[in-house]
Enzyme design. Structure first.
Site, PDB file in Angstrom:
ATOM      1  N   ARG A 180     -10.741   9.611   1.110  1.00  0.00           N
ATOM      2  CA  ARG A 180     -10.688  10.279   2.416  1.00  0.00           C
ATOM      3  C   ARG A 180     -11.807  11.289   2.559  1.00  0.00           C
ATOM      4  O   ARG A 180     -12.316  11.517   3.660  1.00  0.00           O
ATOM      5  CB  ARG A 180      -9.308  10.925   2.608  1.00  0.00           C
ATOM      6  CG  ARG A 180      -8.201   9.880   2.783  1.00  0.00           C
ATOM      7  CD  ARG A 180      -6.802  10.480   2.828  1.00  0.00           C
ATOM      8  NE  ARG A 180      -5.800   9.421   2.942  1.00  0.00           N
ATOM      9  CZ  ARG A 180      -4.497   9.605   2.762  1.00  0.00           C
ATOM     10  NH1 ARG A 180      -4.038  10.824   2.464  1.00  0.00           N
ATOM     11  NH2 ARG A 180      -3.652   8.597   2.869  1.00  0.00           N
ATOM     12  N   SER A 203      -9.968   5.428  -5.522  1.00  0.00           N
ATOM     13  CA  SER A 203     -10.908   6.535  -5.740  1.00  0.00           C
ATOM     14  C   SER A 203     -10.380   7.593  -6.705  1.00  0.00           C
ATOM     15  O   SER A 203     -11.117   8.082  -7.563  1.00  0.00           O
ATOM     16  CB  SER A 203     -11.251   7.191  -4.396  1.00  0.00           C
ATOM     17  OG  SER A 203     -10.074   7.683  -3.757  1.00  0.00           O
ATOM     18  N   LYS A 228      -2.035  -1.512  -3.809  1.00  0.00           N
ATOM     19  CA  LYS A 228      -2.890  -0.317  -3.804  1.00  0.00           C
ATOM     20  C   LYS A 228      -2.007   0.927  -3.892  1.00  0.00           C
ATOM     21  O   LYS A 228      -1.070   1.045  -3.089  1.00  0.00           O
ATOM     22  CB  LYS A 228      -3.727  -0.295  -2.525  1.00  0.00           C
ATOM     23  CG  LYS A 228      -4.678   0.892  -2.424  1.00  0.00           C
ATOM     24  CD  LYS A 228      -5.435   0.878  -1.094  1.00  0.00           C
ATOM     25  CE  LYS A 228      -6.364   2.088  -1.005  1.00  0.00           C
ATOM     26  NZ  LYS A 228      -7.071   2.157   0.288  1.00  0.00           N
ATOM     27  N   LYS A 248       1.131   9.928   6.064  1.00  0.00           N
ATOM     28  CA  LYS A 248       1.206   8.491   6.332  1.00  0.00           C
ATOM     29  C   LYS A 248       2.477   7.858   5.764  1.00  0.00           C
ATOM     30  O   LYS A 248       2.557   6.642   5.606  1.00  0.00           O
ATOM     31  CB  LYS A 248      -0.041   7.799   5.780  1.00  0.00           C
ATOM     32  CG  LYS A 248      -1.337   8.312   6.400  1.00  0.00           C
ATOM     33  CD  LYS A 248      -2.535   7.454   6.022  1.00  0.00           C
ATOM     34  CE  LYS A 248      -3.798   7.941   6.735  1.00  0.00           C
ATOM     35  NZ  LYS A 248      -4.953   7.038   6.532  1.00  0.00           N
ATOM     36  N   TYR A 253     -14.628   0.799  -8.086  1.00  0.00           N
ATOM     37  CA  TYR A 253     -15.901   1.525  -8.035  1.00  0.00           C
ATOM     38  C   TYR A 253     -16.680   1.369  -9.338  1.00  0.00           C
ATOM     39  O   TYR A 253     -17.829   1.795  -9.427  1.00  0.00           O
ATOM     40  CB  TYR A 253     -15.637   2.998  -7.717  1.00  0.00           C
ATOM     41  CG  TYR A 253     -14.917   3.151  -6.396  1.00  0.00           C
ATOM     42  CD1 TYR A 253     -15.612   3.072  -5.198  1.00  0.00           C
ATOM     43  CD2 TYR A 253     -13.534   3.323  -6.351  1.00  0.00           C
ATOM     44  CE1 TYR A 253     -14.956   3.165  -3.989  1.00  0.00           C
ATOM     45  CE2 TYR A 253     -12.861   3.416  -5.143  1.00  0.00           C
ATOM     46  CZ  TYR A 253     -13.574   3.334  -3.960  1.00  0.00           C
ATOM     47  OH  TYR A 253     -12.919   3.402  -2.765  1.00  0.00           O
ATOM     48  N   GLU A 258       7.649  -6.904   1.889  1.00  0.00           N
ATOM     49  CA  GLU A 258       6.329  -6.916   2.515  1.00  0.00           C
ATOM     50  C   GLU A 258       5.581  -8.210   2.192  1.00  0.00           C
ATOM     51  O   GLU A 258       4.920  -8.796   3.062  1.00  0.00           O
ATOM     52  CB  GLU A 258       5.517  -5.708   2.046  1.00  0.00           C
ATOM     53  CG  GLU A 258       6.052  -4.357   2.506  1.00  0.00           C
ATOM     54  CD  GLU A 258       5.762  -4.079   3.980  1.00  0.00           C
ATOM     55  OE1 GLU A 258       5.104  -4.909   4.640  1.00  0.00           O
ATOM     56  OE2 GLU A 258       6.207  -3.021   4.461  1.00  0.00           O
ATOM     57  N   LYS A 302       0.862  -1.179   0.000  1.00  0.00           N
ATOM     58  CA  LYS A 302       0.000   0.000   0.000  1.00  0.00           C
ATOM     59  C   LYS A 302       0.902   1.234   0.000  1.00  0.00           C
ATOM     60  O   LYS A 302       1.617   1.495   0.972  1.00  0.00           O
ATOM     61  CB  LYS A 302      -0.918   0.011   1.217  1.00  0.00           C
ATOM     62  CG  LYS A 302      -1.876   1.196   1.239  1.00  0.00           C
ATOM     63  CD  LYS A 302      -2.782   1.146   2.459  1.00  0.00           C
ATOM     64  CE  LYS A 302      -3.749   2.311   2.484  1.00  0.00           C
ATOM     65  NZ  LYS A 302      -4.625   2.287   3.684  1.00  0.00           N
TER      66      LYS A 302
END
Length: 323
Positions: A205, A274, A248, A217, A313, A233, A195
């Site tokens: 968000r 998004s 992502k 972040k 989406y 990871e 991510k």
């Protein structure tokens, strides 16, 4: 010329016969945003056609999606500020609207695959995925216990898959152990393995009102410049018991999707996020792009790169088009 590749392109029937990559409704997961008010319905301004829905409206939405072949849903809570605190207490309160709604959804649609998000940010007054100390540092190990309480509370509602999106070190193994010792060994983990700290998350968000109150972040989400780090990871997630590995965002990281597909036997998920959706919608509203054609090309590109599962989406719209 003995070799003429165009002979295999001369009609749609021939082109479809030899087409290498196919996207079907079974490949897709539809992200949904849950409001506390059961009758609520608020469009996300930066994501045309996508709504935050109360439970009653969401049940209808899921029913419509099931009819056109979308059977997997990732449900995110829209948590009002009054419910938030530093330790995300409401995330594991069994009476909280999100957990109550998950139980109802799974009861109404037992055959649907329901996926949940495990991270502090929707419930945190700091807006971060982990616990924040007085100096603004994100505390890794102290966060794991909160995530475990959250995951167990979600598992108790009957959901199928948890999606730890927090990017804390060691969280997959910690959650796997907690689920197993509490008799939830059948609950799968779709880990947000790679991510990235991305600018493409803005509309999401907005939808959840979960942006960090301070800082960013970047101390826990991955650096956008790094590819090999995704292997570190992924190695950890496989060793710790993940059932899916996720990348992502998807479009800007097709190379990472391909990298994981080539190196691991677990199913690879990709989140068509998004911002990727919003920029296509904006261009389509201007008349600059054909939205349907772009939707198909985007989903094909993600599948072609190696994704077995795509969170998008476009899911409901795509399903309606092909049905």
């Amino acid at each position: 010329m003995n070799i003429r590749p165009r002979r295999n392109r001369k009609s749609e029937t021939i082109r479809s016969m030899i087409r290498e990559t196919h996207v079907s409704t079974s490949d897709l997961i539809y992200p949904l945003f849950l409001l506390e008010s059961p009758q609520g319905a608020i469009e996300v301004a930066s994501m045309p056609g996508i709504y935050r829905l109360g439970l009653n409206k969401m049940l209808l939405e899921i029913e419509q999606c099931m009819k056109v072949g979308i059977k997997s849903f990732d449900i995110f809570p829209v948590v009002e500020e009054k419910h938030k605190d530093k330790t995300a207490t409401k995330s594991h309160d069994p009476q909280f609207f999100y957990l109550q709604a998950l139980k109802r959804i799974k009861k109404e649609f037992p055959e649907a695959c329901i996926i949940t998000d495990v991270a502090m940010d929707p419930y945190s007054s700091d807006g971060h995925d982990g616990l924040v100390d007085e100096h603004g540092n994100i505390l890794n190990d102290e966060t794991l216990d909160i995530l475990a309480k959250m995951a167990l509370a979600q598992a108790e509602t009957g959901i199928d898959i948890i999606g730890p999106s927090d990017m804390m070190d060691g969280r997959v193994g910690y959650l796997r152990e907690e689920l197993d010792i509490n008799d939830f060994s059948n609950v799968s983990i779709m880990s947000y393995t790679a991510k990235y700290a991305s600018a493409f998350y803005g509309p999401f968000r907005d939808a959840l009102d979960s942006a960090p109150k301070s800082g960013d972040k970047k101390t826990y989400q991955m650096d956008s410049a790094n590819q090999r780090e995704a292997l570190i990871e992924a190695d950890l997630d496989v060793e710790e018991g993940a059932d899916f590995l996720m990348v992502k965002p998807a479009l800007a990281y097709l190379d990472v999707i391909k990298l994981l597909k080539e190196n691991y036997d677990l199913p690879i998920a990709a989140y068509n996020v998004s911002g990727e959706y919003a920029m296509v919608c904006a261009a389509a509203e201007k008349g600059w792009l054909d939205k349907d054609a772009i939707m198909n090309e985007v989903l094909l590109s993600i599948k072609r790169a190696g994704a077995d599962v795509i969170l998008t989406y476009y899911a409901k719209e795509f399903a309606r088009r092909i049905s």
